[in-house]
Design a protein around this motif. Sequence first.
Motif, PDB file in Angstrom:
ATOM      1  N   LYS A 112       1.951   7.182  -0.674  1.00  0.00           N
ATOM      2  CA  LYS A 112       2.482   5.823  -0.620  1.00  0.00           C
ATOM      3  C   LYS A 112       2.032   5.110   0.656  1.00  0.00           C
ATOM      4  O   LYS A 112       1.609   3.943   0.630  1.00  0.00           O
ATOM      5  CB  LYS A 112       4.022   5.859  -0.677  1.00  0.00           C
ATOM      6  CG  LYS A 112       4.585   6.208  -2.040  1.00  0.00           C
ATOM      7  CD  LYS A 112       4.244   5.133  -3.062  1.00  0.00           C
ATOM      8  CE  LYS A 112       4.976   5.311  -4.364  1.00  0.00           C
ATOM      9  NZ  LYS A 112       4.568   4.304  -5.370  1.00  0.00           N
ATOM     10  N   GLU A 113       2.105   5.828   1.768  1.00  0.00           N
ATOM     11  CA  GLU A 113       1.733   5.240   3.061  1.00  0.00           C
ATOM     12  C   GLU A 113       0.267   4.822   3.080  1.00  0.00           C
ATOM     13  O   GLU A 113      -0.085   3.757   3.603  1.00  0.00           O
ATOM     14  CB  GLU A 113       2.006   6.264   4.167  1.00  0.00           C
ATOM     15  CG  GLU A 113       1.563   5.832   5.554  1.00  0.00           C
ATOM     16  CD  GLU A 113       1.643   6.970   6.553  1.00  0.00           C
ATOM     17  OE1 GLU A 113       0.856   6.962   7.520  1.00  0.00           O
ATOM     18  OE2 GLU A 113       2.482   7.885   6.367  1.00  0.00           O
ATOM     19  N   LYS A 114      -0.594   5.654   2.500  1.00  0.00           N
ATOM     20  CA  LYS A 114      -2.032   5.384   2.504  1.00  0.00           C
ATOM     21  C   LYS A 114      -2.456   4.499   1.338  1.00  0.00           C
ATOM     22  O   LYS A 114      -3.639   4.188   1.195  1.00  0.00           O
ATOM     23  CB  LYS A 114      -2.807   6.699   2.457  1.00  0.00           C
ATOM     24  CG  LYS A 114      -2.534   7.636   3.629  1.00  0.00           C
ATOM     25  CD  LYS A 114      -2.924   7.009   4.960  1.00  0.00           C
ATOM     26  CE  LYS A 114      -2.640   7.950   6.122  1.00  0.00           C
ATOM     27  NZ  LYS A 114      -3.009   7.330   7.423  1.00  0.00           N
ATOM     28  N   GLN A 115      -1.496   4.113   0.517  1.00  0.00           N
ATOM     29  CA  GLN A 115      -1.766   3.278  -0.664  1.00  0.00           C
ATOM     30  C   GLN A 115      -2.840   3.914  -1.556  1.00  0.00           C
ATOM     31  O   GLN A 115      -3.728   3.231  -2.083  1.00  0.00           O
ATOM     32  CB  GLN A 115      -2.174   1.865  -0.244  1.00  0.00           C
ATOM     33  CG  GLN A 115      -1.070   1.132   0.503  1.00  0.00           C
ATOM     34  CD  GLN A 115      -1.428  -0.307   0.832  1.00  0.00           C
ATOM     35  OE1 GLN A 115      -2.561  -0.612   1.196  1.00  0.00           O
ATOM     36  NE2 GLN A 115      -0.453  -1.206   0.684  1.00  0.00           N
ATOM     37  N   SER A 116      -2.727   5.220  -1.710  1.00  0.00           N
ATOM     38  CA  SER A 116      -3.673   5.956  -2.556  1.00  0.00           C
ATOM     39  C   SER A 116      -3.478   5.553  -4.007  1.00  0.00           C
ATOM     40  O   SER A 116      -2.369   5.243  -4.441  1.00  0.00           O
ATOM     41  CB  SER A 116      -3.460   7.463  -2.392  1.00  0.00           C
ATOM     42  OG  SER A 116      -3.585   7.849  -1.037  1.00  0.00           O
ATOM     43  N   ASP A 117      -4.576   5.580  -4.764  1.00  0.00           N
ATOM     44  CA  ASP A 117      -4.474   5.246  -6.188  1.00  0.00           C
ATOM     45  C   ASP A 117      -4.634   6.476  -7.081  1.00  0.00           C
ATOM     46  O   ASP A 117      -4.617   6.374  -8.304  1.00  0.00           O
ATOM     47  CB  ASP A 117      -5.489   4.170  -6.567  1.00  0.00           C
ATOM     48  CG  ASP A 117      -6.926   4.579  -6.287  1.00  0.00           C
ATOM     49  OD1 ASP A 117      -7.161   5.721  -5.849  1.00  0.00           O
ATOM     50  OD2 ASP A 117      -7.835   3.748  -6.506  1.00  0.00           O
ATOM     51  N   ALA A 118      -4.782   7.653  -6.461  1.00  0.00           N
ATOM     52  CA  ALA A 118      -4.844   8.915  -7.201  1.00  0.00           C
ATOM     53  C   ALA A 118      -4.726  10.047  -6.190  1.00  0.00           C
ATOM     54  O   ALA A 118      -4.929   9.859  -4.979  1.00  0.00           O
ATOM     55  CB  ALA A 118      -6.155   9.049  -7.977  1.00  0.00           C
ATOM     56  N   ILE A 119      -4.388  11.229  -6.694  1.00  0.00           N
ATOM     57  CA  ILE A 119      -4.371  12.430  -5.857  1.00  0.00           C
ATOM     58  C   ILE A 119      -5.365  13.421  -6.437  1.00  0.00           C
ATOM     59  O   ILE A 119      -5.351  13.703  -7.642  1.00  0.00           O
ATOM     60  CB  ILE A 119      -2.970  13.056  -5.789  1.00  0.00           C
ATOM     61  CG1 ILE A 119      -2.005  12.111  -5.060  1.00  0.00           C
ATOM     62  CG2 ILE A 119      -3.016  14.412  -5.085  1.00  0.00           C
ATOM     63  CD1 ILE A 119      -0.573  12.615  -4.984  1.00  0.00           C
ATOM     64  N   ILE A 120      -6.237  13.920  -5.572  1.00  0.00           N
ATOM     65  CA  ILE A 120      -7.176  14.974  -5.955  1.00  0.00           C
ATOM     66  C   ILE A 120      -6.693  16.271  -5.317  1.00  0.00           C
ATOM     67  O   ILE A 120      -6.510  16.330  -4.095  1.00  0.00           O
ATOM     68  CB  ILE A 120      -8.606  14.663  -5.484  1.00  0.00           C
ATOM     69  CG1 ILE A 120      -9.121  13.367  -6.106  1.00  0.00           C
ATOM     70  CG2 ILE A 120      -9.536  15.824  -5.820  1.00  0.00           C
ATOM     71  CD1 ILE A 120     -10.480  12.927  -5.589  1.00  0.00           C
ATOM     72  N   ALA A 121      -6.492  17.291  -6.130  1.00  0.00           N
ATOM     73  CA  ALA A 121      -6.059  18.599  -5.636  1.00  0.00           C
ATOM     74  C   ALA A 121      -7.228  19.558  -5.681  1.00  0.00           C
ATOM     75  O   ALA A 121      -7.833  19.768  -6.733  1.00  0.00           O
ATOM     76  CB  ALA A 121      -4.912  19.128  -6.481  1.00  0.00           C
ATOM     77  N   LEU A 122      -7.537  20.165  -4.543  1.00  0.00           N
ATOM     78  CA  LEU A 122      -8.670  21.077  -4.418  1.00  0.00           C
ATOM     79  C   LEU A 122      -8.157  22.416  -3.909  1.00  0.00           C
ATOM     80  O   LEU A 122      -7.676  22.504  -2.777  1.00  0.00           O
ATOM     81  CB  LEU A 122      -9.701  20.492  -3.442  1.00  0.00           C
ATOM     82  CG  LEU A 122     -10.981  21.290  -3.200  1.00  0.00           C
ATOM     83  CD1 LEU A 122     -11.897  21.211  -4.421  1.00  0.00           C
ATOM     84  CD2 LEU A 122     -11.706  20.758  -1.963  1.00  0.00           C
ATOM     85  N   GLY A 123      -8.235  23.453  -4.746  1.00  0.00           N
ATOM     86  CA  GLY A 123      -7.767  24.753  -4.285  1.00  0.00           C
ATOM     87  C   GLY A 123      -7.211  25.611  -5.392  1.00  0.00           C
ATOM     88  O   GLY A 123      -7.634  25.528  -6.551  1.00  0.00           O
ATOM     89  N   GLY A 124      -6.228  26.450  -5.017  1.00  0.00           N
ATOM     90  CA  GLY A 124      -5.583  27.349  -5.964  1.00  0.00           C
ATOM     91  C   GLY A 124      -4.249  26.812  -6.440  1.00  0.00           C
ATOM     92  O   GLY A 124      -3.904  25.639  -6.220  1.00  0.00           O
ATOM     93  N   GLY A 125      -3.464  27.675  -7.077  1.00  0.00           N
ATOM     94  CA  GLY A 125      -2.251  27.239  -7.763  1.00  0.00           C
ATOM     95  C   GLY A 125      -1.229  26.543  -6.891  1.00  0.00           C
ATOM     96  O   GLY A 125      -0.611  25.565  -7.303  1.00  0.00           O
ATOM     97  N   ARG A 126      -1.033  27.033  -5.667  1.00  0.00           N
ATOM     98  CA  ARG A 126      -0.025  26.413  -4.800  1.00  0.00           C
ATOM     99  C   ARG A 126      -0.399  24.970  -4.471  1.00  0.00           C
ATOM    100  O   ARG A 126       0.445  24.076  -4.499  1.00  0.00           O
ATOM    101  CB  ARG A 126       0.114  27.218  -3.509  1.00  0.00           C
ATOM    102  CG  ARG A 126       0.690  28.610  -3.685  1.00  0.00           C
ATOM    103  CD  ARG A 126       0.723  29.328  -2.347  1.00  0.00           C
ATOM    104  NE  ARG A 126       1.122  30.715  -2.485  1.00  0.00           N
ATOM    105  CZ  ARG A 126       1.162  31.590  -1.488  1.00  0.00           C
ATOM    106  NH1 ARG A 126       0.803  31.196  -0.273  1.00  0.00           N
ATOM    107  NH2 ARG A 126       1.532  32.837  -1.687  1.00  0.00           N
TER     108      ARG A 126
END
Length: 360
Positions: free
Chosen positions: A80-94
């Motif tokens: 919200k603070e960065k006004q992101s328009d999507a989240i990219i998750a890079l990694g494992g399950g956690r």
Amino acid sequence: MFIKTPQQYFSGPDLIKSAGKYVKEYSKNPLIIGSEKALQAAGEELRISLEENGISHVQVEVFRGFPSENQIQRYYHLAKEKQSDAIIALGGGRTLDTAKAAGELADLPVITIPTIAATCAAWAGLTIQYDDEGSFVKARPLKKAPVLILADTKVILSAPVRYLFAGVVDTFAKFYEIRPTVAQYEKVVPLNIAFYSAQIAFDQLEKSVFQAVEEAKNGIFGQAAKDVVDSIIYLAGFAGSFQTNTGYYSFAHPFYHISARFPDTRHKLHGEKVAYGIISQLVLEGKDKEEIIDTIHLFEKYKNAFTLSEIGFERNEEAQLYKLAEDVKREFPYVDWDVDTIVDALQKADELTQEARLVS
């Protein structure tokens, strides 16, 4: 009935190098949440690909810890603070589970880029939530699955093979856990779809895993690698996509979840503990000893046949086992066995595993 699946799924070698052309359909200002190892393995190639596709305003955050409420809230507020328009998750399950829950709170599309194939978390419309120390809190259903999955087979097959083998057995678990429910509700079509998807994944993994591993050692990431990654992420994820009012008559994943509350078990991966849960479940189901021994030998091929002490329990410490069984019964009411029977099965699984090793 609800079906939660991604909008798009892609897999193949060096896919990370073209990630930007897929991501740009959803985002111009993403928040990337990545584990330290994942960012080292693929972060720079991802950044370059995003930049090449006009996505140059990127916020990157290193993820450490567990998918706890505090972590989920942290990334929600950051997005919200960065006004992101999507989240990219890079990694494992956690990492993926944390990002999915934060994305739902922020009402943002989530893109998952798994760097290991230890679970089907990249696909699942579900977050397994822990506290900050790593104890299981709850399974947190999400309204939807990630919008996009990019599974780079080269990145995934280049990770330590332990993660892949744990993912293989976690995928096998879909077959073992859905099977008794299908026997109870054989005319429920979604269950049959889920079961046969799990069975296809099981067969495909048995056919392709060791070929994929050997080829990867020689820098080859071909059809075998794709079949393995697709089985663990796509097929296992798809099998879990069908939400019905019919619970699984299963024990393997409840065993995993509750075992996470015992700190001495946290050195084992998700699939490694699920493997013990499967053997215990077969005991609970009253399967023939020969079938159980054969399953232990199958898991031994993938270095996933463990005793209680190797998991982090002592066979004769019944107070721990009773505590585990009581928590399973309380939090997973569909588990169809009483506490004493569960404890006996946990001990019998240990005994059979030791016996199977002697004759392997």
